[in-house]
Scaffold this motif. Sequence first.
Motif, PDB file in Angstrom:
ATOM      1  N   LEU A  13       0.830  -1.363   0.103  1.00  0.00           N
ATOM      2  CA  LEU A  13      -0.209  -0.148   0.097  1.00  0.00           C
ATOM      3  C   LEU A  13       0.742   1.093   0.172  1.00  0.00           C
ATOM      4  CD1 LEU A  13      -2.622  -1.098   2.607  1.00  0.00           C
ATOM      5  CD2 LEU A  13      -2.925  -0.973  -0.025  1.00  0.00           C
ATOM      6  N   LYS A  14       2.037   1.251   0.608  1.00  0.00           N
ATOM      7  CA  LYS A  14       2.911   2.331   0.885  1.00  0.00           C
ATOM      8  C   LYS A  14       3.485   2.735  -0.830  1.00  0.00           C
ATOM      9  CE  LYS A  14       4.335   2.181   5.482  1.00  0.00           C
ATOM     10  NZ  LYS A  14       5.189   2.095   6.619  1.00  0.00           N
ATOM     11  N   SER A  15       3.434   1.582  -1.459  1.00  0.00           N
ATOM     12  CA  SER A  15       4.115   1.955  -2.554  1.00  0.00           C
ATOM     13  C   SER A  15       3.331   2.208  -3.761  1.00  0.00           C
ATOM     14  CB  SER A  15       5.256   0.623  -3.081  1.00  0.00           C
ATOM     15  OG  SER A  15       4.038  -0.536  -3.526  1.00  0.00           O
ATOM     16  N   TRP A  16       2.028   2.130  -3.418  1.00  0.00           N
ATOM     17  CA  TRP A  16       1.054   2.444  -4.295  1.00  0.00           C
ATOM     18  C   TRP A  16       0.100   3.707  -4.152  1.00  0.00           C
ATOM     19  CZ3 TRP A  16      -1.402  -3.242  -3.722  1.00  0.00           C
ATOM     20  CH2 TRP A  16      -0.577  -4.103  -4.188  1.00  0.00           C
ATOM     21  N   ILE A  17       0.009   4.030  -2.819  1.00  0.00           N
ATOM     22  CA  ILE A  17      -0.707   4.992  -2.495  1.00  0.00           C
ATOM     23  C   ILE A  17       0.162   6.326  -2.028  1.00  0.00           C
ATOM     24  CG2 ILE A  17      -2.470   5.839  -0.860  1.00  0.00           C
ATOM     25  CD1 ILE A  17      -3.578   2.878  -0.733  1.00  0.00           C
ATOM     26  N   LYS A  18      -0.147   7.583  -2.670  1.00  0.00           N
ATOM     27  CA  LYS A  18       0.388   8.634  -2.218  1.00  0.00           C
ATOM     28  C   LYS A  18      -0.437   9.446  -1.421  1.00  0.00           C
ATOM     29  CE  LYS A  18       3.949   7.084  -4.283  1.00  0.00           C
ATOM     30  NZ  LYS A  18       4.250   5.859  -3.652  1.00  0.00           N
ATOM     31  N   GLU A  19      -0.051  10.638  -0.543  1.00  0.00           N
ATOM     32  CA  GLU A  19      -0.844  11.612   0.063  1.00  0.00           C
ATOM     33  C   GLU A  19      -1.763  12.340  -1.073  1.00  0.00           C
ATOM     34  OE1 GLU A  19       0.786  14.479   2.710  1.00  0.00           O
ATOM     35  OE2 GLU A  19       2.135  13.008   3.496  1.00  0.00           O
ATOM     36  N   ASP A  20      -3.172  12.578  -0.634  1.00  0.00           N
ATOM     37  CA  ASP A  20      -4.038  13.225  -1.413  1.00  0.00           C
ATOM     38  C   ASP A  20      -4.494  12.476  -2.647  1.00  0.00           C
ATOM     39  OD1 ASP A  20      -3.974  15.511   0.034  1.00  0.00           O
ATOM     40  OD2 ASP A  20      -2.154  16.278  -0.778  1.00  0.00           O
ATOM     41  N   ASP A  21      -4.151  11.163  -2.675  1.00  0.00           N
ATOM     42  CA  ASP A  21      -4.836  10.235  -3.720  1.00  0.00           C
ATOM     43  C   ASP A  21      -6.230   9.966  -3.204  1.00  0.00           C
ATOM     44  OD1 ASP A  21      -2.497   9.756  -5.153  1.00  0.00           O
ATOM     45  OD2 ASP A  21      -2.185   7.700  -4.316  1.00  0.00           O
ATOM     46  N   THR A  22      -6.987   9.562  -4.443  1.00  0.00           N
ATOM     47  CA  THR A  22      -8.549   9.401  -4.304  1.00  0.00           C
ATOM     48  C   THR A  22      -8.770   7.809  -4.032  1.00  0.00           C
ATOM     49  OG1 THR A  22      -9.129  11.421  -5.083  1.00  0.00           O
ATOM     50  CG2 THR A  22     -10.847   9.679  -5.109  1.00  0.00           C
ATOM     51  N   ILE A  23      -9.312   7.377  -3.118  1.00  0.00           N
ATOM     52  CA  ILE A  23      -9.448   5.902  -3.307  1.00  0.00           C
ATOM     53  C   ILE A  23     -10.828   5.591  -3.524  1.00  0.00           C
ATOM     54  CG2 ILE A  23      -9.406   3.776  -1.694  1.00  0.00           C
ATOM     55  CD1 ILE A  23      -6.570   4.976  -2.429  1.00  0.00           C
ATOM     56  N   TYR A  24     -11.139   4.804  -4.381  1.00  0.00           N
ATOM     57  CA  TYR A  24     -12.570   4.820  -4.699  1.00  0.00           C
ATOM     58  C   TYR A  24     -12.884   3.189  -4.237  1.00  0.00           C
ATOM     59  CZ  TYR A  24     -11.358   8.348  -8.182  1.00  0.00           C
ATOM     60  OH  TYR A  24     -11.320   9.266  -8.680  1.00  0.00           O
ATOM     61  N   TYR A  25     -14.385   3.405  -4.120  1.00  0.00           N
ATOM     62  CA  TYR A  25     -14.833   2.080  -3.290  1.00  0.00           C
ATOM     63  C   TYR A  25     -16.222   1.662  -3.811  1.00  0.00           C
ATOM     64  CZ  TYR A  25     -18.142   5.133  -0.684  1.00  0.00           C
ATOM     65  OH  TYR A  25     -19.096   6.047  -0.373  1.00  0.00           O
ATOM     66  N   ILE A  26     -16.608   0.514  -3.737  1.00  0.00           N
ATOM     67  CA  ILE A  26     -17.717  -0.107  -4.219  1.00  0.00           C
ATOM     68  C   ILE A  26     -18.502  -1.060  -3.069  1.00  0.00           C
ATOM     69  CG2 ILE A  26     -19.019  -1.668  -5.907  1.00  0.00           C
ATOM     70  CD1 ILE A  26     -16.776  -1.106  -7.761  1.00  0.00           C
ATOM     71  N   VAL A  27     -19.803  -0.831  -2.555  1.00  0.00           N
ATOM     72  CA  VAL A  27     -20.090  -1.601  -1.635  1.00  0.00           C
ATOM     73  C   VAL A  27     -20.751  -2.778  -2.426  1.00  0.00           C
ATOM     74  CG1 VAL A  27     -21.767  -1.897   0.313  1.00  0.00           C
ATOM     75  CG2 VAL A  27     -20.570   0.390   0.018  1.00  0.00           C
ATOM     76  N   LYS A  28     -20.282  -3.972  -2.278  1.00  0.00           N
ATOM     77  CA  LYS A  28     -20.694  -5.061  -3.149  1.00  0.00           C
ATOM     78  C   LYS A  28     -21.654  -6.044  -2.361  1.00  0.00           C
ATOM     79  CE  LYS A  28     -17.128  -6.061  -6.113  1.00  0.00           C
ATOM     80  NZ  LYS A  28     -16.277  -7.231  -6.495  1.00  0.00           N
TER      81      LYS A  28
END
Length: 108
Positions: A13-28
Amino acid sequence: MKSKIKDEALNNLKSWIKEDDTIYYIVKNVSSSGMYRHIDFYKFDVENGKIRKSWLSYNIAYALGYPFKEKTNSVGVSGCGMNMAFHVISQVAEALFGDYKKLKYEGL
């Protein structure tokens, strides 16, 4: 063994996500009581003019100690009375950056 998996998931996660990124979600899936849900998490990037989707659910589940639900390839989250996707993404931001406000979120 669990500690090694947790550390590996957190490093991913540290290598993929940077500060101020937007994380998208789907409630399945939501249980009939409304107290438990399966939530899937993604990040999108543009590389060389193409959209690249990163699936984050598996690593979020193991980094934060949530159950990973193989049936829906999602994070199992219990609770109600608030946006539980926001809750999980805030925990990711806290784990990665020490501040729950360092990530944005948006439902799909």
